[in-house]
Design an enzyme around this catalytic site. Sequence first.
Site, PDB file in Angstrom:
ATOM      1  N   CYS A 241     -27.548  41.857  23.887  1.00 47.63           N
ATOM      2  CA  CYS A 241     -27.291  42.541  25.144  1.00 47.63           C
ATOM      3  C   CYS A 241     -28.091  43.844  25.088  1.00 47.63           C
ATOM      4  CB  CYS A 241     -25.794  42.822  25.266  1.00 47.63           C
ATOM      5  SG  CYS A 241     -25.392  44.010  26.547  1.00 47.63           S
TER       6      CYS A 241
ATOM      7  N   LYS B  28       5.478   8.573  -7.997  1.00 51.78           N
ATOM      8  CA  LYS B  28       6.388   7.428  -7.949  1.00 51.78           C
ATOM      9  C   LYS B  28       7.723   7.789  -8.608  1.00 51.78           C
ATOM     10  CE  LYS B  28       2.392   5.153  -9.865  1.00 51.78           C
ATOM     11  NZ  LYS B  28       1.690   3.954 -10.305  1.00 51.78           N
TER      12      LYS B  28
ATOM     13  N   CYS C 137     -22.654  48.782  26.649  1.00 50.45           N
ATOM     14  CA  CYS C 137     -21.869  47.580  26.977  1.00 50.45           C
ATOM     15  C   CYS C 137     -20.446  47.754  26.437  1.00 50.45           C
ATOM     16  CB  CYS C 137     -22.503  46.346  26.353  1.00 50.45           C
ATOM     17  SG  CYS C 137     -21.487  44.869  26.538  1.00 50.45           S
TER      18      CYS C 137
ATOM     19  N   CYS D  67     -25.538  39.359  29.630  1.00 45.17           N
ATOM     20  CA  CYS D  67     -24.372  39.597  28.768  1.00 45.17           C
ATOM     21  C   CYS D  67     -23.116  39.173  29.527  1.00 45.17           C
ATOM     22  CB  CYS D  67     -24.312  41.071  28.393  1.00 45.17           C
ATOM     23  SG  CYS D  67     -22.764  41.527  27.600  1.00 45.17           S
TER      24      CYS D  67
ATOM     25  N   GLU E 267      -6.446  -0.604 -10.776  1.00 47.98           N
ATOM     26  CA  GLU E 267      -7.602  -0.279  -9.952  1.00 47.98           C
ATOM     27  C   GLU E 267      -8.897  -0.561 -10.715  1.00 47.98           C
ATOM     28  OE1 GLU E 267      -6.210   0.720  -7.211  1.00 47.98           O
ATOM     29  OE2 GLU E 267      -7.856   1.532  -5.994  1.00 47.98           O
TER      30      GLU E 267
ATOM     31  N   SER F 225       0.867  -1.191   0.000  1.00 48.01           N
ATOM     32  CA  SER F 225       0.000   0.000   0.000  1.00 48.01           C
ATOM     33  C   SER F 225       0.901   1.239   0.000  1.00 48.01           C
ATOM     34  CB  SER F 225      -0.932  -0.023   1.199  1.00 48.01           C
ATOM     35  OG  SER F 225      -0.170  -0.170   2.362  1.00 48.01           O
TER      36      SER F 225
ATOM     37  N   LYS G  20      -4.805   9.180  -8.233  1.00 47.97           N
ATOM     38  CA  LYS G  20      -5.064   8.103  -7.284  1.00 47.97           C
ATOM     39  C   LYS G  20      -6.551   7.776  -7.328  1.00 47.97           C
ATOM     40  CE  LYS G  20      -4.157   6.456  -2.638  1.00 47.97           C
ATOM     41  NZ  LYS G  20      -5.380   5.684  -2.604  1.00 47.97           N
TER      42      LYS G  20
ATOM     43  N   CYS H  58     -21.046  42.731  30.329  1.00 50.07           N
ATOM     44  CA  CYS H  58     -21.515  43.789  31.232  1.00 50.07           C
ATOM     45  C   CYS H  58     -22.549  43.295  32.242  1.00 50.07           C
ATOM     46  CB  CYS H  58     -22.077  44.964  30.434  1.00 50.07           C
ATOM     47  SG  CYS H  58     -23.658  44.566  29.642  1.00 50.07           S
TER      48      CYS H  58
ATOM     49  N   LYS I  25      -2.474  13.040  -1.086  1.00 49.26           N
ATOM     50  CA  LYS I  25      -3.937  13.078  -1.057  1.00 49.26           C
ATOM     51  C   LYS I  25      -4.495  14.488  -0.979  1.00 49.26           C
ATOM     52  CE  LYS I  25      -5.136   8.630   0.795  1.00 49.26           C
ATOM     53  NZ  LYS I  25      -5.851   8.007   1.897  1.00 49.26           N
TER      54      LYS I  25
HETATM   55  S1  IVH Z   1       0.711   2.707  -7.429  1.00 50.74           S
HETATM   56  C1  IVH Z   1       2.280   0.233  -3.573  1.00 50.74           C
HETATM   57  N1  IVH Z   1      -1.013   4.159  -8.679  1.00 50.74           N
HETATM   58  O1  IVH Z   1      -3.896   3.247  -3.913  1.00 50.74           O
HETATM   59  C2  IVH Z   1       1.506  -0.054  -4.761  1.00 50.74           C
HETATM   60  N2  IVH Z   1      -1.761   2.982  -6.771  1.00 50.74           N
HETATM   61  O2  IVH Z   1      -3.238   3.585  -1.107  1.00 50.74           O
HETATM   62  C3  IVH Z   1       1.770   0.934  -5.834  1.00 50.74           C
HETATM   63  N3  IVH Z   1      -4.138   3.374  -6.271  1.00 50.74           N
HETATM   64  O3  IVH Z   1      -2.654   0.049  -3.326  1.00 50.74           O
HETATM   65  C4  IVH Z   1       0.549   1.651  -6.065  1.00 50.74           C
HETATM   66  N4  IVH Z   1      -4.561   4.691  -7.961  1.00 50.74           N
HETATM   67  O4  IVH Z   1      -4.844   0.361  -4.788  1.00 50.74           O
HETATM   68  C5  IVH Z   1      -0.809   3.344  -7.642  1.00 50.74           C
HETATM   69  N5  IVH Z   1      -2.387   5.485  -9.943  1.00 50.74           N
HETATM   70  C6  IVH Z   1      -2.214   4.666  -8.908  1.00 50.74           C
HETATM   71  C7  IVH Z   1      -3.246   4.344  -8.023  1.00 50.74           C
HETATM   72  C8  IVH Z   1      -2.985   3.499  -6.961  1.00 50.74           C
HETATM   73  C9  IVH Z   1      -5.071   4.091  -6.906  1.00 50.74           C
HETATM   74  C10 IVH Z   1      -4.400   2.596  -5.052  1.00 50.74           C
HETATM   75  C11 IVH Z   1      -3.791   1.245  -5.061  1.00 50.74           C
HETATM   76  C12 IVH Z   1      -2.842   1.266  -3.920  1.00 50.74           C
HETATM   77  C13 IVH Z   1      -3.481   2.259  -3.017  1.00 50.74           C
HETATM   78  C14 IVH Z   1      -2.565   2.794  -1.992  1.00 50.74           C
END
Ligand code: IVH
Length: 673
Positions: free
Chosen positions: A435, A299, A440, A417, A185, A85, A118, A420, A323
Amino acid sequence: MPSINQQIRERAARLRKEIEHHRYLYHVLNRQEISEAALDSLKHEIKKLEDEHPEIITPDSPTQRVAGQPLPELKTVRHGQRMLSLEDAFSPAELQAWEKRWQKLAPHVKTSYLVDLKLDGLAISIVYSKGLLTGGSTRGDGVTGEDVTHNVRTIESLPIRLRLDDLAAGERRQVVTGDVEIRGEVVMPKRVFQELNDHQKKAERPVFANPRNVAAGSIRQLDPKLAAGRKLDFFAWELVTDLGQPTLKASYDLIRKLGVKVNPRAVVCDGVKEVAALHQRIGKQRDDLPFQIDGLVVKVNDRQLYQRLGVVGKAPRAAVAYKFAAEQATTVVEGIKVQVGRTGALTPVALFRPVQVAGTTVSRATLHNADEIARLDVRIGDTVVIAKAGDIIPDVVQVLKNLRPRHTKPFHMPRHCPVCQQPAVRRQGEAIHFCVNHRCPARRREGLYHFASKKALDIDGLGPSTIDALVDEGIVREPADFFHLRADQLQELPLFAEKKAANLITAIAKSHQVPLDRFLFGLGIRHVGEQTAIDLGQHFRSVDALIKATAEEIADVPNIGSIVGESIVGFFQDPKNRKQVSRLRQILTIVPPQRPQSAKLKRKVVVVTGTLDQLSREEAHARIRAAGGTVGTSVTKKTTYLVAGENPGLKLEVAKKLGVQTIDEKTFLRMVE
Ligand code: IVH
């Protein structure tokens, strides 16, 4: 009194129960009583408590959950490589900190970032053997997931067989002889989700909470017909198999060549600054995207470096989820303070344990009035959900009653109040307590702040703290006293050196000449706001003319009504106010306001919302007034035009509902030119 330790244990126990309650509603019943952001905020609190006091951890705590244990009915699959994650970042500073952390391990190494949206969906791993789709599995606990191949096959954006046409010879050989693993996803487009819920409503079945839940629910069904009917979509974000691609960008290009979708908005950025700018831009487009997203994923682009940086806990060091800030959070009400405004209005204000909401720290919010307090039943000690309405003013939107400590009492507005001690009354038909004391000290002080403020006399250097000092020393009691200040008096005040004193004296001297509308606004007459003062100024053109007018005559002025008329007449009938005004008139030169340069917007009420390209909000207002128009603060049936810039927010929706014409900045500029 229970001991501190007992209090912490009790708080933790209540938090766990509350989190479980919302989990059950959300995941089992598909219902939602609080926002996800608010629930996250509660989870944060329990995590923090347990981190600080590990002895209070219980086996059933939500922090002890092993993520996504597989359903017993679905077969399990072991992932070839662990599914990880991501760590979260919420601000440019946190993003920078993430960069520093990985750079420490790889000093002097240069790389770009691959930045993707994301997506708020469900992570899935897909395996193609010899080019053919043979496996699809959920993340599960990262090591073992559920086999959902039967459902993954129903997703039309995934090919059953990988495309080979655009591959290089070496790549092709590897694909047709071995395994290729792609992760990404599964999402449900917002439009599909909407249609689904419309359908549910018509059939009088319960509606689904959000697209992610439906996507996850559909993928984890045993019967593939269900998933097939749900029109799910898939975006890849990782090519696990090494086909010789040097960068993550090259991975994305390869994935596309293989016939699988990646998000077309994924881009390469050169540093965190560029990423932060992109984050802002995407944040603005967020609501218009066809899918739900909750941020960006950043990344390290260089694939070898990505791998070399390794894993901490469950997350790769080389990637981070940047986020969007939560617009809701939970916190505890530590007190309710009642403030007295310049009109004598008593405003209850909740004082919170400080908490981050949408990127800023919030420690207080108005509770508006007695009715609002009664509606929410908010009490000292309560855990509340706060939200930022329209991005600026924090507001209490919900009280989590299950988290209420024992022995709390309902909050009632005071009968007196708080400043006062004179009676505080609520007139018939009004929501607000006042008041009764016109003298006041709190009212007088607020009146002085208002008189000197930007939209009134605009006296530089005469802000609340200076005024407080002047009032506390007994030097200033009413606005006219400002104009009798001497530099030597000021220099005796703490923090007032020679230079500062001289500057203030100069600023006060400059304010001797004042346009009628600013003067009227500065008097702080109830119901006379900035625009009303301008309308009055344009119509009456002198203080005398306004004083002589009857309530009916005032109410006849365009955009002004009987409430304002009566308030003004009442103000000038009061001998104390008359005396104050006459003292000021002896000192000040009150000049008639400039007439509008044109009548292009005469009798038109114009509201501005969002960020404009060329004009600031103040400039836009000035243009409206110069064209003879009236500036409205909220969209009502009386609004003629809504000028909408970027991020227009709620006002645009109201305008649509009321059928108010919305125009853009260009059209507006053409109108007033
Ligand atoms: S890269 C570590 N790219 O967000 C795995 N993840 O909170 C590399 N996610 O597990 C993840 N959009 O389920 C990557 N463009 C995106 C993403 C994405 C959604 C999700 C994914 C991941 C989670 C982490």
